[in-house]
Structure formats: C-alpha cells, structure tokens
Design a protein around this motif. Structure first.
Motif, mmCIF file in Angstrom:
data_model
loop_
_atom_site.group_PDB
_atom_site.id
_atom_site.type_symbol
_atom_site.label_atom_id
_atom_site.label_comp_id
_atom_site.label_asym_id
_atom_site.label_seq_id
_atom_site.Cartn_x
_atom_site.Cartn_y
_atom_site.Cartn_z
ATOM 1 N N LEU A 1 1.063 -0.901 -0.002
ATOM 2 C CA LEU A 1 -0.354 -0.107 0.062
ATOM 3 C C LEU A 1 0.730 1.367 -0.289
ATOM 4 O O LEU A 1 0.542 2.395 -0.769
ATOM 5 N N PRO A 2 2.043 1.613 0.864
ATOM 6 C CA PRO A 2 2.691 2.864 1.000
ATOM 7 C C PRO A 2 2.960 3.303 -0.857
ATOM 8 O O PRO A 2 3.040 4.042 -0.990
ATOM 9 N N LYS A 3 3.661 2.001 -1.139
ATOM 10 C CA LYS A 3 3.550 1.623 -2.530
ATOM 11 C C LYS A 3 2.987 2.766 -3.583
ATOM 12 O O LYS A 3 3.535 3.236 -4.954
ATOM 13 N N MET A 4 1.399 1.695 -3.123
ATOM 14 C CA MET A 4 0.776 2.289 -4.487
ATOM 15 C C MET A 4 0.571 3.608 -4.165
ATOM 16 O O MET A 4 0.134 4.354 -5.081
ATOM 17 N N VAL A 5 0.770 3.900 -2.785
ATOM 18 C CA VAL A 5 -0.319 5.914 -2.983
ATOM 19 C C VAL A 5 1.545 6.330 -3.509
ATOM 20 O O VAL A 5 0.309 7.560 -3.002
ATOM 21 N N SER A 6 2.272 6.430 -2.807
ATOM 22 C CA SER A 6 3.513 6.940 -3.924
ATOM 23 C C SER A 6 3.977 6.884 -5.311
ATOM 24 O O SER A 6 4.114 7.258 -5.531
ATOM 25 N N GLY A 7 2.962 5.538 -5.787
ATOM 26 C CA GLY A 7 2.886 5.988 -7.352
ATOM 27 C C GLY A 7 4.444 5.006 -7.423
ATOM 28 O O GLY A 7 4.552 4.604 -8.713
ATOM 29 N N GLU A 8 5.025 4.255 -6.536
ATOM 30 C CA GLU A 8 6.252 3.684 -7.095
ATOM 31 C C GLU A 8 5.116 2.090 -7.221
ATOM 32 O O GLU A 8 6.635 1.232 -8.248
ATOM 33 N N ALA A 9 4.657 1.825 -6.798
ATOM 34 C CA ALA A 9 4.156 0.657 -7.277
ATOM 35 C C ALA A 9 2.347 1.177 -8.062
ATOM 36 O O ALA A 9 2.113 1.505 -7.446
ATOM 37 N N ILE A 10 2.833 0.556 -8.981
ATOM 38 C CA ILE A 10 1.118 -0.023 -9.934
ATOM 39 C C ILE A 10 0.861 -0.850 -10.287
ATOM 40 O O ILE A 10 1.043 -1.874 -10.393
ATOM 41 N N GLY A 11 -0.217 -0.392 -9.836
ATOM 42 C CA GLY A 11 -1.766 -2.093 -9.900
ATOM 43 C C GLY A 11 -2.453 -2.384 -11.340
ATOM 44 O O GLY A 11 -2.722 -1.762 -11.772
ATOM 45 N N SER A 12 -2.574 -3.342 -11.454
ATOM 46 C CA SER A 12 -3.234 -3.898 -11.910
ATOM 47 C C SER A 12 -4.120 -4.929 -11.693
ATOM 48 O O SER A 12 -3.973 -5.550 -10.376
ATOM 49 N N LEU A 13 -5.300 -5.187 -12.727
ATOM 50 C CA LEU A 13 -6.303 -6.119 -11.967
ATOM 51 C C LEU A 13 -6.986 -6.755 -13.038
ATOM 52 O O LEU A 13 -6.802 -7.296 -13.978
ATOM 53 N N GLY A 14 -5.984 -8.940 -12.861
ATOM 54 C CA GLY A 14 -6.012 -9.691 -13.988
ATOM 55 C C GLY A 14 -6.928 -10.510 -13.679
ATOM 56 O O GLY A 14 -7.005 -11.651 -13.371
ATOM 57 N N MET A 15 -8.238 -10.290 -14.287
ATOM 58 C CA MET A 15 -9.233 -11.418 -14.702
ATOM 59 C C MET A 15 -9.410 -11.567 -16.275
ATOM 60 O O MET A 15 -9.394 -13.377 -16.065
ATOM 61 N N THR A 16 -9.970 -11.369 -16.718
ATOM 62 C CA THR A 16 -10.495 -11.596 -17.979
ATOM 63 C C THR A 16 -9.102 -12.477 -18.691
ATOM 64 O O THR A 16 -7.382 -12.183 -19.135
ATOM 65 N N GLU A 17 -9.327 -13.147 -19.755
ATOM 66 C CA GLU A 17 -9.021 -14.293 -20.564
ATOM 67 C C GLU A 17 -9.297 -14.227 -22.037
ATOM 68 O O GLU A 17 -10.385 -14.138 -21.897
ATOM 69 N N PRO A 18 -8.723 -14.487 -22.953
ATOM 70 C CA PRO A 18 -8.851 -14.365 -24.175
ATOM 71 C C PRO A 18 -10.666 -15.166 -24.109
ATOM 72 O O PRO A 18 -11.259 -14.758 -25.012
ATOM 73 N N HIS A 19 -10.473 -15.723 -23.670
ATOM 74 C CA HIS A 19 -11.520 -17.032 -23.796
ATOM 75 C C HIS A 19 -12.655 -17.016 -22.907
ATOM 76 O O HIS A 19 -14.074 -17.165 -22.794
ATOM 77 N N ALA A 20 -12.418 -16.111 -21.732
ATOM 78 C CA ALA A 20 -13.527 -15.681 -20.791
ATOM 79 C C ALA A 20 -13.172 -13.836 -20.219
ATOM 80 O O ALA A 20 -12.487 -13.712 -20.002
#
Ligand SMILES: Cc1cc2nc3c(=O)[nH]c(=O)nc-3n(C[C@H](O)[C@H](O)[C@H](O)COP(=O)(O)OP(=O)(O)OC[C@H]3O[C@@H](n4cnc5c(N)ncnc54)[C@H](O)[C@@H]3O)c2cc1C
Ligand SMILES: Cc1cc2nc3c(=O)[nH]c(=O)nc-3n(C[C@H](O)[C@H](O)[C@H](O)COP(=O)(O)OP(=O)(O)OC[C@H]3O[C@@H](n4cnc5c(N)ncnc54)[C@H](O)[C@@H]3O)c2cc1C
Ligand SMILES: Cc1cc2nc3c(=O)[nH]c(=O)nc-3n(C[C@H](O)[C@H](O)[C@H](O)COP(=O)(O)OP(=O)(O)OC[C@H]3O[C@@H](n4cnc5c(N)ncnc54)[C@H](O)[C@@H]3O)c2cc1C
Ligand SMILES: Cc1cc2nc3c(=O)[nH]c(=O)nc-3n(C[C@H](O)[C@H](O)[C@H](O)COP(=O)(O)OP(=O)(O)OC[C@H]3O[C@@H](n4cnc5c(N)ncnc54)[C@H](O)[C@@H]3O)c2cc1C
Lengths: 380, 380, 380, 380
Positions: free
Chosen positions: D112-131
């Motif tokens: 979280l501290p890294k995400m607040v500072s922008g050092e760590a950027i987050g992604s959400l990985g759900m979708t797949e090519p077929h789903a």
C-alpha cells in the motif's frame, strides 16, 4: 433499492388512509364512471370529508395546513390505483393553489373552505380551440364595464368542465397585447352566461369530464379578478413548476406500478414449458424499465425536496415533466407488450394505463414546449 | 417519390370502387358500430355484393378468381380509411384461404360461395386463454366418436366472434402430443354446443366483435376436418407468411395515411405567429417518419411481388410484419403528438388510429415471436 | 431472403475480379497505409489498370463506357472489405462525373483518360473551415484577371487532399452574392499557388489523406472553369443525388457485412456453457439489425434502379443517405457490443468499421441537412 | 440546476489542486502518450506526490486516510479533462481497495505505501482471451507446490499491463470447480515467469497500456494469496459495486462535459446567417441530453452517498453502471454530430471522447451482464 426518505410516520398513516379510501370509494365504481364520463359529486364530498382535498390549505380557510407531502401522497396513491376519473390534482394543486397564492382575502374565505370540503370543484380554464401551447394568443375577452367585467369566449379541454363550480379563467383584457394583456378571473359557474359545452370523448381518461366551456356575456364583479389586470400570464408562469412537478410525481408512480404488474404477470403467465419471465428478452426489457423507474424515483424525490425548499426552477420542473412523462409512456407501452393479447383488453389495468398515459406528453406543457424551455436555457 | 408499380388499370378502377363503398357504406355508420362493438350483417352482404370479399376465390366457388392484388386493395383502402370495425381481412385472407387451400371439394363448394357473398362470415379460432404464442399447447379437445368428433374447449380473442358462421378451429386430437397433435376443423357455428361468450372490451378496434367462444360437447362430422388428423399445425404454418404480409400491408398504409393527416394538420394549425409546420422539430420528425414510410412501402411492395411469385418465406414475412408493425405504432404515436390536445380526442382519426394500432405488435405473431423466428434463422 | 436482381453475369464477373484485386493489392498493405495516413500512388495506377476507376467514362475519353452498376460494384466491394483508405469513390463518382457532365471537350480530353488510368487523382473542394453545410457562404475567391482567374482561399476536410492532381473547386466569383456567386474551377494542382496543408488526424478513415488545402494567388486560365460563371451551386446540386446514393450503397453493404461478422463471431464465442449466440438478447438484436439490413438492401437497389432510369430525385437520395447512414452507424455499434472486449481492439474489423462509420452521418450532407431537405418537401 | 451537496470545502480545495495537476502534468503530454500507448512512470510518482493516488488508504499504510469523496474527485477531474491515458482508477479504486479489504497485514504493509506514492502500479488480472463475462471459466491455474503456488496461464485486456508492479490475479486452484475454484493472488511482476505480452492497439484509450500478460511457471509464495483458497470469486463479487459505481461516476462527468463543449461550440459556430445553436433541432437535442445528464448526476450522487453509508447493493450499482454508460455513449455520439466535420477530427476532444467512450458499455461488466443482474433480481 433506494428507500424513499421524504416521508415521516404521519405521512405513511395518511397514505394508508388514502389507499383505503380509494379501495372503498373509488375502485368499485370506477368502471361505471368511465361509462358515464364523469364522477358523481358525492365522491368529492367524501374525499373532502376524508381530508384528501387541498391538504395544504391553512386552517383559517378550512384546511388542515399540512405540508405539501400530503398532497403528494394523494396524487401518488391515485396514480398507483390506476383510477384517473377524479380530477383531484387540478382542483388541489392548481386551482386551490392559485387562490391561496394570489386570491384576495375575500376570495380565499369564500372559495377555499368549499374546495377543501369538496362542495366547490375547481377548474383551470386556459386552453382555447386555437391556442394551447401558445397561451398568450387566447381570445376570450374580459371587457371592463363599470364595476364589472363582461366575459365572452370559449375554452376547450377543460378538466372537471362539467362539474366545476369555480374556474380560474385566463382572459384577455387587452387584446392589443400578448402575454401582457392576460388577466385571470375567478369565475363562479352559477353565474348567467356560463354555458357548459359538450363533454369530450377521449382516447383515455374516460371517467374525466374534460369539456368545452362557453362564456356568453358573462358578467363578473371586478372583485372576481385574481391578481391585477395584465398580471395573468406572469401569475400562471409562477405556478408552472408546481403543476409540472405534480405530473412528474404521478408519472413516476405509474411507471413503478406498471412494472410491478408486469413482473407479476410474466412470472405467472406460462408458455413454452416455462413462463414469460424466463425469456431473456422479458428480463432485459424489465431491467431497463426498472432502472429508469428507480432513477426517475430518485430524481422526482429530489425535485419534491427542492420544491419544498422553494428552489425548484421552471427548468428543473420542465426536465422532470419531460423525462418522467416520456418514461411513463414508454413503460406502459413496453409493459403492455409483455401481456400479449390480454394487454389489449380494457379489463386489464395496463390497457387503461396505456390509453390514459398518452396525454401526459401533451397536456400541462407538451414535451416540445419543455424542450424549448430547457434548450433555450442552455444558451443563457 | 417512388411510384408504385404493382397495379394495373383494372386494379385502380377496383380501388376507386372500394373507396366509394367505404365512403358510402362504412363512413357514416362507423361511429355507431364502435358503440355497438360490432357491425351489422348487412354490411357483409353489401361488401359481398360489391365484390370486395375473397377476391381471389375461383369462379367455380362463386368468386371472381382475381389476383391477390385485389385483396390487397381491399386491405389497403380499409386501412387508409381508418375504419377498423369490419373484420374482412381475417375472413378473406385467412379463413377463405385456408378453405381454398386445404378444404375438400365438398367444403369448398359449401362454404366459399357463401363467404364470397358475405352470407357466411369466417373466424379463425386458435388462441386460448392460456396459450397464444405457444399455440401447440392449446387444450381444446376433439375426440373421435364414430364418424364424428366431439369438441370441448374454449377460445379467446376471436375476431368476428359474435358474427361468425364458420370457424377454422384448432383442436387437439392427441393431447399427448404437441404440434403433432393438432387438427383443424371447419366448424359450423349453428351446431349445438357452440356457445358465443362475451364480446371483449378493448383498448381499440372498438367496432370489432373480438370474443370468447366455447365448445361444449359440440359434435362435428369427420368430414368437417380440414386436412388430416395431426396436420393442423403444419397447415397453419404454411399460411403464416400470408397472414403476416397482410398485416404489413395494412401497417404500411396506416403509416402513410397518418403522416398525410399530420402534414395537413400541422400546416394549418397556427401557433406563435406561424404554424406548427414551421418548427424544425415538426419538419424533422415528419422527415424521419416519411422516410421510413417510403422505405416501408418499397419493401412491402417487394414482398407482395415475392408472395405472388410464391417465394415469400416465413422469414421474409416475419421481417415485414415486425418492421411494419413497429413503424405503424411509431408513426401514429409521433403524429398524435403533433396534434397536441386534439390528438387525444376520439373524434380525431389519429386518436382512434393510436388505439387501434397497439394490437399489431401482438396479434398474428407478436414482435417477440417474429424476432425469435428471424434470429434463429441467422444461425442456420 | 431477397435475391438481388440488378446484376447480370458480366457484373458478377467484374465483382469477382474486384474482390481479387482487393485481396491482393489492398488487404496486405492496408494496416501500413493506416499508419501512413495515405495510400501510395501505385495503388491508383494498379486500380486503373484493373479497370476499377471511373467505369462509366465513355471510350472516347479513355474509359470503358460501362453502366453505373460497375461503379456500384467497386463501391460495394470496397465497403465489404472494410478497407477505407483508397478514396476511389470521390474520384470516380464525383470528380470524374462532374467533368463528364459539365466539362468542356478540352477538359474531358485532358483529364478523363488520366483519371481512368489512375495517373490523375481527383478531389472535390467545397468545404471551408467556417462553411460546410452552408456551402453558399464559402469565401475562396476567384477574381477575373484578363484571361485568367486568380484564386485565393482555403479548403478543409478535402479527401485525397495530399494525392490529388485535379480539384473540382468551388469558389466565389461574386462575393456579394450567395449561391449565385459560386463558380466551379478544375484546378491543376501542379500550378504555382496551390499549397497542400496538413493531413488531418481523424477518428477513423485512418488511411485517407483528408487535408487542408490553400490557394495563394493561384492563377488558372478561364478555360479551367467548369460550367459558367455563377453556375457552380446549381451544378453541384444536380450531382447531390448521385453522391448521396453512393454513400447509401456503401452503408448498405457495411451493415450487411458487420452483421455477417457478428453472426459468425457470436456463433463461435463460447460463454456460460454455450455460445453468445444462444442468448435471446443476441438473437433478438441481430434479428432487428438483419431485418433493417434486408429492408435497406431492397430500398437501396430500388434507388439504384431509379437512378439508372434518371428518376432519382434529390429527396429520394436524401432519404436513402439519411436512413442508410443511420443504419450503418447503428449496426456497427450494436455489433461491436456483441464482440465484447475484442470489439474494442483495432485488429478486429468491427472496431475499425465503428471508427470509420461515424463520418457517414456528417459528410456529403449531414443527417440534419437531409432532414431539412425532406421535411421541407413535405409541405410543398 | 441541482447543486451538488456532497462536497465540503476541503474537497473543493482538493479538486482545485487536482485540476491544476492535470493542467500542468498531463495536458501538455497527453498527445505524446497517445502516440506511445503508455504514460511514463514519473507521472505516477508525481501523482503520488500530489496525494492523488489511493486517497482512502489509512495513514498506517502510507496513505492520508481520507474519505471516498477524494477518490471520487480524482476520477471526476480526470473524466472532465478528457485525458484517459493514466490508469489511476483501476489502481486506486480496485487494486488498492482489494489489498486494503482482503490483504494480510504483511501484504498491506508491503504494497500500500508504494501504491500511494506511485512507486508500485497496480493491475487487476481477471479476463482471459476466452473468458470475460463468464469469469468463473478462467483457465489460469495456480497449483500448490509445497509452500508456493505455481501459476500458469494467460490474461488479456489488462489495464496498466505494461507498467504494473503488482497484480490482483484471478486463478483457478481447483479446475474441477467453477466459481468455487477461483483464488486470488497478489503477484509481484518482478518475479520470474511473469511475461508482458503485446500492448493492444485499441479504438480509443490510446494512451492506456492495455495488454496481454503471460504467466509461465511463475512461483509465488502461499503468502501472496489474497483471502483464502476458493474465496476469489466471492471476494471479487463484493467489490463489483464499487468498481461499477466508479465507472458511473466517470460517465456522469463525461456526459456533462461533452454537453458543455457542445453548447459552446454550437453557440459560436456560424451557419446560415446565424449559429448552429439557433436551430431548434440543436436546442431540442441538447435539451434532451442535458436533462438526462442532470438526472444522471442526481442519481450518481445518490449512489455515492449510499455507497458511503455502506448500502449500495450490487443491483444499485448495476443500474448506475448500465444507465450512465449508456448515457455516456449517447451523449458523446449526439454531441459529436453537432460539431459537423470537426467532430471527426482527432484534435477535437469530442472525437477522442467518442473513441474512448465505446468501452464503457463493455468493460467492468457489460450492459448485457448488468441487465442480467437487474432482470434476475426482479423475480426474487
Ligand atoms: C385530457 C386533457 C385535459 C386538459 N386539461 C386542461 C385544463 O384543465 N385546462 C386547460 O386550460 N387546458 C387543458 N388541456 C389543454 C392542454 O394543456 C393543451 O392541449 C396543451 O397545452 C397543448 O396545446 P394544444 O392542444 O393547443 O396543442 P398545440 O399548441 O396546437 O400544439 C400542437 C403541437 O405543436 C407542438 N408545439 C407547440 N409549440 C411548439 C414549439 N415552440 N416548437 C415545437 N413544437 C411545438 C406541440 O408540442 C404539439 O405537438 C387539456 C388537454 C387534454 C387533452
Ligand atoms: C384484438 C385481437 C384479435 C385477435 N384475433 C384473433 C383471432 O381472430 N384468432 C385467434 O386465434 N387469435 C386472435 N388473437 C390472439 C393473438 O393472436 C394472440 O394474442 C397473440 O398470438 C399473442 O398470444 P397471447 O396473447 O397468448 O400472448 P402470450 O403468448 O402469452 O405472450 C405474452 C408475451 O410474451 C411474449 N413472448 C411469447 N413468446 C416469446 C418468446 N419465445 N420469447 C420472448 N417473448 C415471448 C409475447 O410476445 C408477449 O409479449 C387476437 C388478439 C387480439 C388482441
Ligand atoms: C472525413 C471527411 C471527409 C470529407 N471530404 C470532403 C471532401 O472531399 N470535399 C469537401 O468539400 N468536403 C468534405 N468534407 C466536409 C463535409 O462535407 C462537411 O463536414 C459537412 O458537409 C458538414 O459541414 P461542417 O463540417 O461545416 O458542419 P456544419 O455545417 O458546421 O454543421 C454543424 C452541425 O450543424 C448541423 N446543421 C447544419 N445545418 C443545419 C440545419 N439547417 N438545421 C439543423 N442542423 C444543421 C449539422 O448537421 C452539424 O450537426 C469531409 C469531411 C470529413 C469529416
Ligand atoms: C480497454 C479494456 C480494458 C480492460 N481492462 C481490464 C482489466 O484491467 N482487467 C480485466 O480483468 N479485464 C479488463 N478488461 C476486460 C473486460 O472486463 C471484458 O472485456 C468484459 O468483461 C467482457 O468480456 P469479454 O470481452 O470476454 O466479452 P464476452 O464475455 O465474450 O461477451 C461477448 C458479448 O456477449 C454478451 N454477453 C455476455 N454474457 C451475456 C449474457 N448472459 N446474456 C446476454 N449477453 C451476454 C456481452 O455483453 C458481449 O456483448 C478490459 C477490456 C477492455 C476492452
């Protein structure tokens, strides 16, 4: 779902009593009234006795001096019932409000108690055969004659036209002028020269006595004037927001109610080894409508609150009237469809709701007039 | 504009005579028939005498053996007139066509001449209270009993239900089966056990005697069967395209006509120092509607031609029915709006057209059923 | 389905060759051209060699003198391919047609053979930064100077703007007049004073070199005039129907093609234990779109026939342009939706079709201008 | 107009600072980022420094512990700016929220501290090519291996895919199960086996690095699990309302903004001796859109309040997402039209807004999935 936050306990008690009134005093007779094209005067007296008429009129004028939400509840429960014959809304929300706001002490003392009790029924007389949206072009003349005015002319589409005892009448006192020549009178329909024309046969609202009215050399005392000479148009403008809000309030409820009916019907109607509710088309259609009904509800309630704070502008009201009227018509149309052939049968409320609905995009300021008002405001 | 290219001079002469008939024999009485909820039998006899019923029936069965365009002209001119009380279309396009196509020589000889002359009025009895779209689930039973069948059951929404002398009746001869258990009979309504139920009160089509019908132990000879046992569903399917085309034909004309009325009305209706036609909104709306009416016309005529070549598929007809029905409803709705308050008055044809229109998206295959048919076909 | 009846065998052979050309000469390079924002001149030469440019130009001017359907086939197959970079349509259907119809013998002899072969590429220069729909208010001046005219001004949104060798240019020879002051010139872009401005970056049509053009003291001989002085507006009006028809022709094909892609995709795309095609929503949406595509097809073909008979009016063409453009946009939008996330990926033709589509409601006469034309015509 | 009542002074101060940030740090570079298809990491660090990332994260995890309205303001001002390249919303509203809600103390402390500072950027990985919609059918496996899990599989359409340092990744730990087999992991993208695939070329959102991601034998410690095994689907469901609300919030602002642009443009754009604003069509269209934007605003704010009270249901959020997404797309489409040819030019914000808009009806729960959720709920 979005719980409504407007009402307190006393409101909900009143709502319950209004529902009971409708069930007992309206439901059993409505079909007959549709045939008659009119409701009996006793209904008005009963409604008055039940405290359902003109709830906001102060006690000094025979009313209960309640807040606007009580009127809202009457409009909502009437809308929910699907019974459109009694013209309470025009009587309470318009005629009584005009008198309360603009009437002389004498006018208020004379008419308001009778309107609260249902002894006197009110009408609003603006539209003429050749002038509806373009109100400033009316031709009914009121000519000064000593202490009186002589009124000559014709109105059309007047709700409560056969029943009315008092009319807020828009006339021209100066025909050389447009809006500035318009003056309102409070016309007692027992006066000679007042002639009720024919009750109009309509697509819907079958139980409403929408009528032609004629004024032939009708003499009213100058004291029957509402406001001052030439002030009529301005006065009407100040009440437009309220009238349009009332229509939006009704439309919001009709939309909700029609969806409820349809959810229930499609849930029970069997076909193809399941029910009509099983079809994705049914669910998707109703999902769209329900979403709009919810959004319309949240917006309508926000408008009611704003109105009660005295802040609802002409434009806000035009938006509410336009959008909710459109929704109203769309919902009953799409819901009727889901009833199949039964939706076309008059015995089904959805069929009547469909016929009744079509007027809301026209009367009290048509969709086009609303767009005109809103569109213009964007460029100011 | 797109000139129609279907009709020859003889057709146009016939069209003129149909128009005259409508003007003389229908227009003056239609309002009364709406009140009665039914037309008098004499109208049918007069229409028969005028050669307007079942134009395509061959001379050997009492007809004139004309081409399909003569029937089209009758449907079109009735649609243009706005008079919906006489149920000619079901009689000619459906009942007589069923008999012509599937009837035994005896059946044809017996019924067709009477149908051409208007002595015998036909109905199509498919729908039941619990089964409309899902036709294969009807419950009316026909049970073999020696040389006869005993019919028990109930139909609903039957056009010409009070007047009919002969019914093409869908029954179940094998209730263990779905579509394959359906058998058609040609039922003579003078037989004992045929009971006319109530005439249904409807949103529109006020002059049509849409009715409930009951069959109580009604005995028909086996020779009253249309086609063979279990063949009923298949037979009905073969006539769907024709029925749906007929509806599209009517809708195309109603759309054109409503636009004509509205162009004229808005051209003459004064407001705001000009006419309603001066507003860009009016012109743009009508431009949209007119464009669709023209496109619908070209398509409908292409369908008629295709039908006459024997090539109109079930899917083509579903497209025509769906699109033209939708157009029909949209046009009358938007046109009514442009009439303002007058559009809501029953005396104005647009108000009646609005009430009449709403059925076309439901009866004879609902919009949803059409989409089902078309959608499915895309994946074959 | 409705078989098209316009084309004969020679047309279908030509269609096959056009398809092959597209596959071989366009498909492999189109992605690159989108990046470049322009196509190479060789493509034009190859298209010329393949007989695809200006099919209707008579043999005496280097053409093949074929009927209009050959042009139609080029437009249709380009539309079907989804490749929008090559601006053939403006070149053939507009520029060459203007020259053929209004050009002097000298002009025809000089330009048409080059346009047929693809050596000279044509543009149509009407729109200016401040005047599109309101064409009569253009400002580019052409001032008489002895035997020449001096042209000064600016155009914008000119298709083929970077490539063009010849422009049909709308100018004002009399700035005190509106439409009557407009004169057309055939401008050779190799003349001094012709300056190509920037290639415009667009939402779609990425491979088209839509550009700004500047005319700075550009001297043309009086013989470069097309038609006579002040005749420009009238000449343009006579070609509007043709231009709009061409757009409708393309839109009809794009609609059909997008539906085909989507039927296939949804048929193969698995989800929830079945495919996207199994959802009733998918089938119903595609049923609606397919129906409109079929109706649009029948109407477009009727317009083509009418055009070839010399009978397609400005209003007919406005109807076709408006309705098919709307359909085009609606279809690609609804189809894209059914592709889910993939529909948003540029590699999918439906994504590009969506971006390309948006212009058709604007260029060549916007939807609003079409409605204006049609609406006005109703009251004549 | 309806004044918004959600925000207090501190919010408005923050809003002003966000606007300044956008003007200074985003506006000048956005065009370049669109070309690059990605934003530079420094932007994230600057945004972090400006306090714009993950405003609600408590101080103990490096955040400012502000209320949700601060996040709302960031989303709103980004939406108002029309700059879509920076993927802040997914980072803050989704990834950080997942960690805050479901993370172990260790995970929170680390990320979280890294995400607040922008050092760590987050992604959400759900979708797949077929789903996509059918999330429970993903195939990416996470196989227990001692104290670790081995992850194999592929994701697609992942926002921030090229930049991300941490992914909330949906995997199947039990492929014999559907929803119940799904487990979330917090994947550090510096681990071996994480492979960034190609950046996808899209219709719009040109500056966003939406990407394919591959997981090849990627080993994560069991402590990287978010929640417990098999709990993944349930966890995702609990955050859907928030994600969908965020989309509605953005759409409401885009709609308002596009209308503002268009009012201004049409007011200034001259044509036919007046401006485009003078046409009734323009005013009526904008009146409709404005009305819906106002209603959408009132509803969105009601949803925000409800969300902050912890009462926004999945269905409420689905309604908001569906209706506002539809409005968003409709508004940019109709507004673009009023810009004429300029609306098609990429330099005009309305053109980019149009291209960007199309995704909102698909990603984060498509319109169809919303209807499914809402429709189903009606019959419970
Ligand atoms: C059942 C019913 C009850 C009614 N009750 C009452 C009542 O109690 N008291 C009363 O006074 N009146 C009443 N009315 C009248 C009603 O308010 C009017 O019908 C309405 O205002 C429209 O006026 P009009 O009918 O003259 O239509 P017109 O003004 O003639 O309008 C015709 C069409 O033109 C459109 N139009 C008008 N102006 C513009 C514009 N600027 N731009 C674009 N389009 C425009 C309209 O929207 C409409 O579509 C009632 C009407 C009905 C049908
Ligand atoms: C005025 C009138 C005249 C008529 N005349 C005749 C007549 O002469 N003879 C006769 O036999 N019948 C007649 N009908 C009956 C008419 O054909 C039926 O009403 C019609 O077929 C629809 O059937 P239903 O009413 O049972 O609706 P239902 O079948 O109950 O349909 C209810 C709703 O579900 C929808 N639905 C049905 N199937 C699907 C599906 N697969 N997917 C999605 N949605 C679906 C329908 O479209 C409709 O919206 C008449 C009806 C009327 C109203
Ligand atoms: C990709 C592309 C290619 C093009 N190619 C060419 C080309 O090769 N040659 C060429 O000369 N031009 C070309 N154009 C220009 C195109 O024809 C114009 O953009 C178009 O005519 C609209 O003009 P405008 O852009 O000035 O819009 P405006 O005229 O400014 O219109 C703005 C808006 O007002 C509306 N409006 C206009 N009049 C009315 C009215 N009376 N009532 C109501 N609304 C109205 C319009 O429909 C539009 O929505 C091209 C444009 C594009 C985008
Ligand atoms: C730009 C962009 C950014 C994205 N960012 C992310 C991200 O950061 N992380 C991530 O995990 N995903 C992301 N996605 C993926 C996005 O969430 C999915 O695309 C979306 O959920 C739809 O899934 P799909 O593409 O597989 O479509 P499908 O599920 O294949 O749907 C195809 C069509 O079928 C319809 N459909 C589906 N179910 C039904 C039903 N029951 N009834 C009727 N119709 C139905 C859909 O609505 C759609 O129209 C992103 C996508 C895009 C384009």
């Amino acid at each position: 779902m979005f719980e409504r936050r407007l009402f307190r306990e006393e409101h909900e008690m009143f709502r319950a009593s209004v529902r009971k009134f409708i069930e007992k005093e309206i439901a059993p007779y409505h079909q007959q009234w549709e045939k008659d094209g009119i409701v009996p005067r006793e209904l008005w007296l009963k409604a008055g006795a039940a405290g359902m008429l003109c709830c906001t009129i102060p006690e000094e004028y025979g009313g209960l001096g309640l807040d606007y939400l009580f009127d809202v509840i009457v409009f909502e429960e009437m809308a929910r019932s699907g019974f459109t014959a009694p013209g309470f809304m025009i009587h309470c929300d318009l005629v009584a409000t005009y008198i309360k706001s603009f009437g002389s002490e004498e006018q208020k003392k004379y008419w308001l108690p009778k309107m609260v009790s249902g002894e006197a029924i009110g009408s609003l007389g603006m539209t003429e055969p050749h002038a509806g949206s373009d109100l400033k072009n009316i031709k009914t003349r009121a000519t000064r004659n000593g202490d009186s005015y002589i009124i000559d002319g014709q109105k059309v589409f007047i709700s409560n036209g056969q029943l009315c005892d008092v009319i807020v009448l828009a006339t021209k006192t100066d025909s050389s002028q447009g809006a500035a020549g318009i003056t309102l009178f409070l016309v007692d329909t027992s006066l000679p020269g007042f002639v009720r024309g024919k009750k109009l046969d309509k697509l819907g609202l079958k139980g409403q006595d929408t009528s032609e009215l004629f004024f032939e050399n009708l003499r009213v005392p100058a004291s029957a004037m509402l406001g001052t000479e030439g002030q009529g148009f301005a006065l009407m403008m100040t009440k437009l927001a309220q009238e349009r809000l009332a229509q939006a309030i009704r439309s919001a409820v009709v939309a909700e109610t029609a969806i409820d009916w349809t959810v229930e019907y499609t849930h029970n109607r069997k076909a193809f080894g399941g029910t009509i509710a099983d079809f994705q088309n049914t669910q998707f259609k109703l999902a769209e409508l329900k979403t709009e009904a919810v959004i319309g509800r949240v917006f309508t309630d926000a408008c009611i609150e704003k109105f009660m704070r005295g802040e609802l502008s002409e434009i806000d009201a035009a938006m509410a009237k336009m959008w909710l009227s459109n929704l109203h018509c769309k919902v009953v149309d799409e819901c009727l469809q889901l009833f199949g052939g039964w939706g076309y049968m008059w015995e089904y409320p959805i069929a009547r709701a469909y016929a009744d609905a079509r007027i809301v995009k026209i009367a009290g300021g048509s969709i086009e007039v609303m767009k005109h008002i809103i569109g213009r405001s964007l460029y100011r």
